[in-house]
Scaffold this motif. Sequence first.
Motif, PDB file in Angstrom:
ATOM      1  N   ARG A   1       0.845  -1.188   0.000  1.00  0.00           N
ATOM      2  CA  ARG A   1       0.000   0.000   0.000  1.00  0.00           C
ATOM      3  C   ARG A   1       0.879   1.236   0.000  1.00  0.00           C
ATOM      4  N   PRO A   2       0.305   2.400  -0.382  1.00  0.00           N
ATOM      5  CA  PRO A   2       1.087   3.645  -0.304  1.00  0.00           C
ATOM      6  C   PRO A   2       1.571   3.894   1.122  1.00  0.00           C
ATOM      7  N   ILE A   3       2.844   4.266   1.240  1.00  0.00           N
ATOM      8  CA  ILE A   3       3.435   4.434   2.572  1.00  0.00           C
ATOM      9  C   ILE A   3       2.769   5.572   3.331  1.00  0.00           C
ATOM     10  N   LEU A   4       2.457   6.662   2.624  1.00  0.00           N
ATOM     11  CA  LEU A   4       1.815   7.793   3.299  1.00  0.00           C
ATOM     12  C   LEU A   4       0.473   7.378   3.884  1.00  0.00           C
ATOM     13  N   GLY A   5      -0.282   6.548   3.147  1.00  0.00           N
ATOM     14  CA  GLY A   5      -1.555   6.072   3.663  1.00  0.00           C
ATOM     15  C   GLY A   5      -1.382   5.221   4.909  1.00  0.00           C
ATOM     16  N   ASP A   6      -0.362   4.356   4.901  1.00  0.00           N
ATOM     17  CA  ASP A   6      -0.077   3.538   6.091  1.00  0.00           C
ATOM     18  C   ASP A   6       0.252   4.411   7.297  1.00  0.00           C
ATOM     19  N   LEU A   7       1.077   5.443   7.065  1.00  0.00           N
ATOM     20  CA  LEU A   7       1.492   6.303   8.176  1.00  0.00           C
ATOM     21  C   LEU A   7       0.315   7.115   8.724  1.00  0.00           C
ATOM     22  N   ILE A   8      -0.506   7.650   7.802  1.00  0.00           N
ATOM     23  CA  ILE A   8      -1.664   8.434   8.254  1.00  0.00           C
ATOM     24  C   ILE A   8      -2.650   7.542   9.013  1.00  0.00           C
ATOM     25  N   GLU A   9      -2.773   6.294   8.585  1.00  0.00           N
ATOM     26  CA  GLU A   9      -3.682   5.369   9.271  1.00  0.00           C
ATOM     27  C   GLU A   9      -3.210   5.059  10.684  1.00  0.00           C
ATOM     28  N   ARG A  10      -1.886   4.990  10.887  1.00  0.00           N
ATOM     29  CA  ARG A  10      -1.349   4.623  12.203  1.00  0.00           C
ATOM     30  C   ARG A  10      -1.053   5.817  13.094  1.00  0.00           C
ATOM     31  N   PHE A  11      -0.964   7.015  12.501  1.00  0.00           N
ATOM     32  CA  PHE A  11      -0.569   8.175  13.300  1.00  0.00           C
ATOM     33  C   PHE A  11      -1.561   8.520  14.422  1.00  0.00           C
ATOM     34  N   PRO A  12      -2.885   8.405  14.227  1.00  0.00           N
ATOM     35  CA  PRO A  12      -3.803   8.699  15.347  1.00  0.00           C
ATOM     36  C   PRO A  12      -3.518   7.857  16.590  1.00  0.00           C
ATOM     37  N   ALA A  13      -3.135   6.591  16.403  1.00  0.00           N
ATOM     38  CA  ALA A  13      -2.821   5.754  17.575  1.00  0.00           C
ATOM     39  C   ALA A  13      -1.575   6.284  18.287  1.00  0.00           C
ATOM     40  N   THR A  14      -0.561   6.685  17.515  1.00  0.00           N
ATOM     41  CA  THR A  14       0.635   7.254  18.121  1.00  0.00           C
ATOM     42  C   THR A  14       0.324   8.585  18.805  1.00  0.00           C
ATOM     43  N   LEU A  15      -0.506   9.404  18.155  1.00  0.00           N
ATOM     44  CA  LEU A  15      -0.884  10.693  18.746  1.00  0.00           C
ATOM     45  C   LEU A  15      -1.659  10.492  20.039  1.00  0.00           C
TER      46      LEU A  15
ATOM     47  N   TRP B   1       1.192  -1.835  20.361  1.00  0.00           N
ATOM     48  CA  TRP B   1       0.382  -0.653  20.045  1.00  0.00           C
ATOM     49  C   TRP B   1       0.515  -0.370  18.549  1.00  0.00           C
ATOM     50  N   PRO B   2      -0.600  -0.298  17.815  1.00  0.00           N
ATOM     51  CA  PRO B   2      -0.520  -0.196  16.343  1.00  0.00           C
ATOM     52  C   PRO B   2      -0.238   1.219  15.852  1.00  0.00           C
ATOM     53  N   GLY B   3       0.884   1.768  16.258  1.00  0.00           N
ATOM     54  CA  GLY B   3       1.216   3.135  15.866  1.00  0.00           C
ATOM     55  C   GLY B   3       2.329   3.187  14.837  1.00  0.00           C
ATOM     56  N   VAL B   4       2.826   4.400  14.609  1.00  0.00           N
ATOM     57  CA  VAL B   4       3.872   4.602  13.606  1.00  0.00           C
ATOM     58  C   VAL B   4       5.186   3.943  14.032  1.00  0.00           C
ATOM     59  N   GLY B   5       5.478   3.996  15.318  1.00  0.00           N
ATOM     60  CA  GLY B   5       6.725   3.410  15.803  1.00  0.00           C
ATOM     61  C   GLY B   5       6.813   1.924  15.510  1.00  0.00           C
ATOM     62  N   ARG B   6       5.730   1.208  15.717  1.00  0.00           N
ATOM     63  CA  ARG B   6       5.721  -0.229  15.434  1.00  0.00           C
ATOM     64  C   ARG B   6       5.826  -0.483  13.928  1.00  0.00           C
TER      65      ARG B   6
ATOM     66  N   ILE C   1      -9.616   3.044  27.166  1.00  0.00           N
ATOM     67  CA  ILE C   1      -8.640   3.723  28.022  1.00  0.00           C
ATOM     68  C   ILE C   1      -7.826   2.720  28.831  1.00  0.00           C
ATOM     69  N   ILE C   2      -8.450   1.589  29.163  1.00  0.00           N
ATOM     70  CA  ILE C   2      -7.748   0.616  29.993  1.00  0.00           C
ATOM     71  C   ILE C   2      -6.493   0.067  29.289  1.00  0.00           C
ATOM     72  N   TYR C   3      -6.521   0.060  27.957  1.00  0.00           N
ATOM     73  CA  TYR C   3      -5.336  -0.387  27.197  1.00  0.00           C
ATOM     74  C   TYR C   3      -4.268   0.704  27.120  1.00  0.00           C
ATOM     75  N   LEU C   4      -4.678   1.935  27.447  1.00  0.00           N
ATOM     76  CA  LEU C   4      -3.776   3.074  27.275  1.00  0.00           C
ATOM     77  C   LEU C   4      -2.931   3.348  28.518  1.00  0.00           C
ATOM     78  N   VAL C   5      -3.379   2.838  29.667  1.00  0.00           N
ATOM     79  CA  VAL C   5      -2.755   3.238  30.939  1.00  0.00           C
ATOM     80  C   VAL C   5      -1.290   2.830  31.006  1.00  0.00           C
ATOM     81  N   LEU C   6      -0.995   1.556  30.844  1.00  0.00           N
ATOM     82  CA  LEU C   6       0.391   1.097  31.004  1.00  0.00           C
ATOM     83  C   LEU C   6       1.333   1.675  29.941  1.00  0.00           C
ATOM     84  N   PRO C   7       0.947   1.708  28.646  1.00  0.00           N
ATOM     85  CA  PRO C   7       1.855   2.353  27.682  1.00  0.00           C
ATOM     86  C   PRO C   7       2.110   3.827  27.979  1.00  0.00           C
ATOM     87  N   ALA C   8       1.059   4.555  28.406  1.00  0.00           N
ATOM     88  CA  ALA C   8       1.242   5.978  28.702  1.00  0.00           C
ATOM     89  C   ALA C   8       2.154   6.176  29.909  1.00  0.00           C
ATOM     90  N   LEU C   9       1.993   5.348  30.934  1.00  0.00           N
ATOM     91  CA  LEU C   9       2.878   5.439  32.107  1.00  0.00           C
ATOM     92  C   LEU C   9       4.321   5.141  31.710  1.00  0.00           C
TER      93      LEU C   9
END
Length: 305
Positions: A84-98, A254-259, A169-177
Amino acid sequence: MRYLAFRLVQLVPTLFGVLVVTFVLLYVAPGDPVQAMVGERADAETIARLRAELHLDDPVPLQFVHYVGGVVRGDLGTSYITRRPILGDLIERFPATLRLAGAAMLFAVLAGVSIGIWSAWHPGGWADRLTALGAYLGISFPVYWVGLLLILVFAVNLRWFPPSGYGGIIYLVLPALTLGMRSVAFLSRMTRAAMQEVLQSDFVRTARAKGLGEIAIVLGHGFRNALLPVLTVLGLDFGSYLTGSILTETIFSWPGVGRYVLTAIEKRDLPAVQGSILFLSLVFVLVNLAADVLYATADPRVEYD
């Protein structure tokens, strides 16, 4: 607006430098770039097609022109993993990273600034000594170690939070900490040092002499004037959260840009690595620009050449 326009112009050479670095990355990788992508079992026809798609048979200056032209058009190439287009992949995953970066920053601000203000307000007390020890430990411990420790305690033993995954939110606690722990340490020490300097100023002594309440002095006069170095740390940390959360996203699935970047590196998907570096560099530069503008807004006395 004049300062903002000036800073936007200054971004041009920075982004051009990033373009050059990401372009050179294709040639820094050992061996033939196409062989690195497809492996040794690929047939000659496939290799020739990929070389033509990447313009690798063209002269290097012409390859750079093709690369810059594609970036200007918003075309970062196609991933050989997702097809797939790389920009599309990044835009799709960026909200999770944000989302992860925002939660980590919220935790860091609430905890770090509060601890710093309290420590500056009551220097030398047991709370100040305890928070200083916690800050040193927070700075010293690597992110992956903190993440694994939190999973062991709060997910495996206590079963309060899921060990990994993406959802509410319960999935967000440990990664955010995990991601925000180092910033809590930095912010607490930075806020404490800045507040202590301000609280010893003449205008603070004058405010006390006039009978102003201690809370109003600390928060209204002290913290407001100690805000600039804190804003600097916040801008740098938030930019690093958006661009450097690879370990945290990997540990907690976590399905973000870093992964996505780590997967691209593992699979030797060089176009995806190039596009990700360029995208994350742009994000980091824009976040720092926002921090500079916020810096000037918080203190109009600050002047820029």
